[in-house]
Design a protein around this motif. Structure first.
Motif, short mmCIF file in Angstrom:
data_model
loop_
_atom_site.label_atom_id
_atom_site.label_comp_id
_atom_site.label_asym_id
_atom_site.label_seq_id
_atom_site.Cartn_x
_atom_site.Cartn_y
_atom_site.Cartn_z
N ASP A 118 2.16 -8.82 0.46
CA ASP A 118 2.69 -9.53 -0.69
C ASP A 118 4.09 -9.05 -1.09
OD1 ASP A 118 0.45 -11.09 -0.79
OD2 ASP A 118 -0.48 -10.03 -2.48
N ASP A 119 4.43 -7.81 -0.74
CA ASP A 119 5.78 -7.30 -1.05
C ASP A 119 6.78 -7.67 0.04
OD1 ASP A 119 5.10 -5.62 1.04
OD2 ASP A 119 5.25 -3.76 -0.13
N LYS A 120 6.36 -8.54 0.97
CA LYS A 120 7.19 -9.05 2.08
C LYS A 120 7.48 -8.01 3.15
CE LYS A 120 7.15 -12.85 -0.15
NZ LYS A 120 6.10 -13.83 0.22
N SER A 121 6.73 -6.93 3.17
CA SER A 121 6.90 -5.92 4.20
C SER A 121 5.94 -6.18 5.36
CB SER A 121 6.63 -4.52 3.63
OG SER A 121 5.26 -4.39 3.27
N VAL A 122 6.24 -5.57 6.50
CA VAL A 122 5.35 -5.60 7.67
C VAL A 122 4.82 -4.18 7.83
CG1 VAL A 122 5.13 -6.14 10.12
CG2 VAL A 122 6.80 -7.37 8.72
N SER A 123 3.52 -4.02 7.76
CA SER A 123 2.93 -2.68 7.79
C SER A 123 3.13 -2.03 9.16
CB SER A 123 1.44 -2.74 7.46
OG SER A 123 0.72 -3.31 8.54
N ASP A 124 3.06 -0.70 9.18
CA ASP A 124 3.19 0.03 10.44
C ASP A 124 2.08 -0.39 11.41
OD1 ASP A 124 5.38 1.39 9.46
OD2 ASP A 124 4.24 3.17 8.88
N ARG A 125 0.90 -0.63 10.88
CA ARG A 125 -0.22 -1.03 11.73
C ARG A 125 0.07 -2.38 12.39
NH1 ARG A 125 -6.62 -1.37 9.87
NH2 ARG A 125 -7.46 -1.93 11.93
N THR A 126 0.65 -3.30 11.63
CA THR A 126 0.97 -4.62 12.17
C THR A 126 2.09 -4.53 13.20
OG1 THR A 126 0.23 -5.72 10.16
CG2 THR A 126 1.76 -6.94 11.58
N VAL A 127 3.11 -3.72 12.92
CA VAL A 127 4.19 -3.52 13.89
C VAL A 127 3.63 -3.01 15.20
CG1 VAL A 127 6.26 -2.16 14.40
CG2 VAL A 127 5.97 -3.15 12.14
N SER A 128 2.73 -2.04 15.13
CA SER A 128 2.14 -1.48 16.35
C SER A 128 1.31 -2.51 17.10
CB SER A 128 1.27 -0.27 16.00
OG SER A 128 2.06 0.77 15.45
N ARG A 180 -12.35 -16.04 10.65
CA ARG A 180 -11.72 -15.52 9.44
C ARG A 180 -11.50 -14.03 9.59
NH1 ARG A 180 -13.52 -16.74 3.13
NH2 ARG A 180 -11.43 -16.35 2.25
N THR A 181 -10.39 -13.56 9.04
CA THR A 181 -10.10 -12.14 9.03
C THR A 181 -9.88 -11.70 7.59
OG1 THR A 181 -8.68 -10.40 9.97
CG2 THR A 181 -7.61 -12.49 9.42
N VAL A 182 -9.54 -10.44 7.39
CA VAL A 182 -9.32 -9.95 6.03
C VAL A 182 -7.94 -10.37 5.54
CG1 VAL A 182 -10.91 -8.03 6.35
CG2 VAL A 182 -8.49 -7.71 6.89
N ALA A 183 -7.63 -10.04 4.30
CA ALA A 183 -6.41 -10.52 3.65
C ALA A 183 -5.15 -9.93 4.28
CB ALA A 183 -6.46 -10.20 2.17
N ASN A 184 -4.03 -10.57 3.97
CA ASN A 184 -2.74 -10.10 4.49
C ASN A 184 -2.44 -8.67 4.07
OD1 ASN A 184 -2.44 -11.19 1.79
ND2 ASN A 184 -0.22 -11.12 2.06
N ASN A 185 -2.79 -8.29 2.85
CA ASN A 185 -2.52 -6.93 2.38
C ASN A 185 -3.41 -5.89 3.07
OD1 ASN A 185 -0.44 -7.58 0.61
ND2 ASN A 185 -1.85 -8.00 -1.07
N ASP A 186 -4.43 -6.35 3.78
CA ASP A 186 -5.34 -5.45 4.50
C ASP A 186 -5.16 -5.53 6.00
OD1 ASP A 186 -6.59 -4.57 2.10
OD2 ASP A 186 -7.77 -6.42 2.06
N ASP A 187 -4.00 -6.04 6.44
CA ASP A 187 -3.65 -6.08 7.87
C ASP A 187 -4.60 -6.95 8.69
OD1 ASP A 187 -1.48 -4.29 7.47
OD2 ASP A 187 -2.84 -2.59 7.58
N GLY A 188 -4.91 -8.13 8.16
CA GLY A 188 -5.84 -9.01 8.84
C GLY A 188 -5.40 -9.43 10.22
N VAL A 189 -4.11 -9.72 10.40
CA VAL A 189 -3.62 -10.11 11.73
C VAL A 189 -3.74 -8.94 12.70
CG1 VAL A 189 -1.59 -10.84 13.04
CG2 VAL A 189 -2.08 -11.88 10.81
N ALA A 190 -3.32 -7.77 12.28
CA ALA A 190 -3.36 -6.59 13.15
C ALA A 190 -4.79 -6.29 13.60
CB ALA A 190 -2.77 -5.38 12.43
#
Length: 285
Positions: A31-41, A265-275
């Motif tokens: 929500d803060d428009k950042s990409v988490s380290d987990r998602t980057v990896s 379905r996956t978890v929310a964006n703030n919980d790294d659902g895509v990753a």
């Protein structure tokens, strides 16, 4: 990419994924428009495993700085809900444009002014963003022109203006889904109308232009079938893409219609659902 296509229905069988297509806001981004380290990896691991990653977003090319540091491989992105394919390695250079014809945009403006009095408009050109005086003042571009939509869509000579990527329509009083239903009933036979904002903001593209149809064209150029695509999204402008892809995931924070359209379905964006899904996919390989 020479013509629009109608994306075919989701296949029933899954094949080894060759491409990941992910929305940004509310999906890949927190929500803060950042990409988490987990998602980057996870994105890097997917590319290393030979799976292409496409960012597929309603954002214009100039707002792709949020992910520009995380581009791997080909560096392509689908922007403006399918109206543009851009090269992020070259700073967002437009490679393909599927424009909204100005006469069609003017028809939609006239129709919505009649059917939903109080609607204000903005125009997203290939060269920048312009808006009416009553349009909500967010994402302002320093060089934006402020004028009625009819003037913003006018040209000195036919064909002399920059391509129109999107027309945006905002209403202060209608509900988001109510405005979407009204817009589609009034002008959906002339243009593609969707939404991705929590406010009553419609995003209007050329008829048949969507994230799904442009993704289908890009995949066809690469010999990638729908059942080799894994897609992620959270809002109505993702529904066609999620319905088309062989495997698709609605975020935990997704609109109910998106949940209904996705195959998973996956978890929310703030919980790294895509990753989390990418990690599972790579683990299963």
């Amino acid at each position: 990419m020479t013509s629009a296509t109608s994306p075919r229905p989701r296949p029933t069988a899954h094949r080894r994924p060759r491409l990941i297509a992910t929305d940004l806001d509310g999906t890949l981004l927190r929500d803060d428009k950042s990409v988490s380290d987990r998602t980057v990896s996870a994105l890097a691991a997917a590319e290393e495993a030979g799976i292409e990653v496409f960012f597929v977003t309603g954002r214009p090319a100039r707002w792709m700085d949020v992910v520009s540091e995380h581009v791997h491989g080909h560096g392509l992105a689908i922007c403006a809900n399918g109206a543009a394919v851009v090269d992020l390695h070259s700073g967002g250079k437009l490679l393909e444009v599927r424009p909204l014809e100005r006469e069609t945009a003017l028809h939609v403006v006239r129709t919505l002014r009649r059917e939903a009095p109080g609607t204000s408009f903005a125009v997203e050109l290939a060269t920048g963003f312009h808006y009416e005086p009553d349009y909500p003042p967010f994402w302002l571009d320093p060089a934006a022109t402020v004028a009625p939509a009819e003037k913003l869509l006018s040209e000195e000579e036919p064909g002399s203006g920059a391509p129109v990527l999107k027309l945006l329509a905002h209403h202060r009083d209608l509900t988001p889904d109510g405005f979407l239903a009204l817009g589609r009933a009034a002008a959906g036979d002339r243009a593609s109308i969707t939404r991705s904002s929590p406010s009553a903001l419609l995003e209007i593209s050329g008829l048949g232009v969507s994230k799904a149809s442009t993704l289908a064209l890009c995949c066809a150029e690469r010999g990638i079938s729908a059942d080799e695509v894994v897609a992620f999204g959270d809002m109505p402008n993702d529904i066609e893409m999620l319905s088309w892809a062989g495997r698709s995931y609605a975020m935990g924070n997704a609109h109910p219609d998106v949940v209904a359209a996705a195959s998973g379905r996956t978890v929310a964006n703030n919980d790294d659902g895509v990753a989390r899904v990418i990690e599972d996919l790579l683990g299963s390989r």
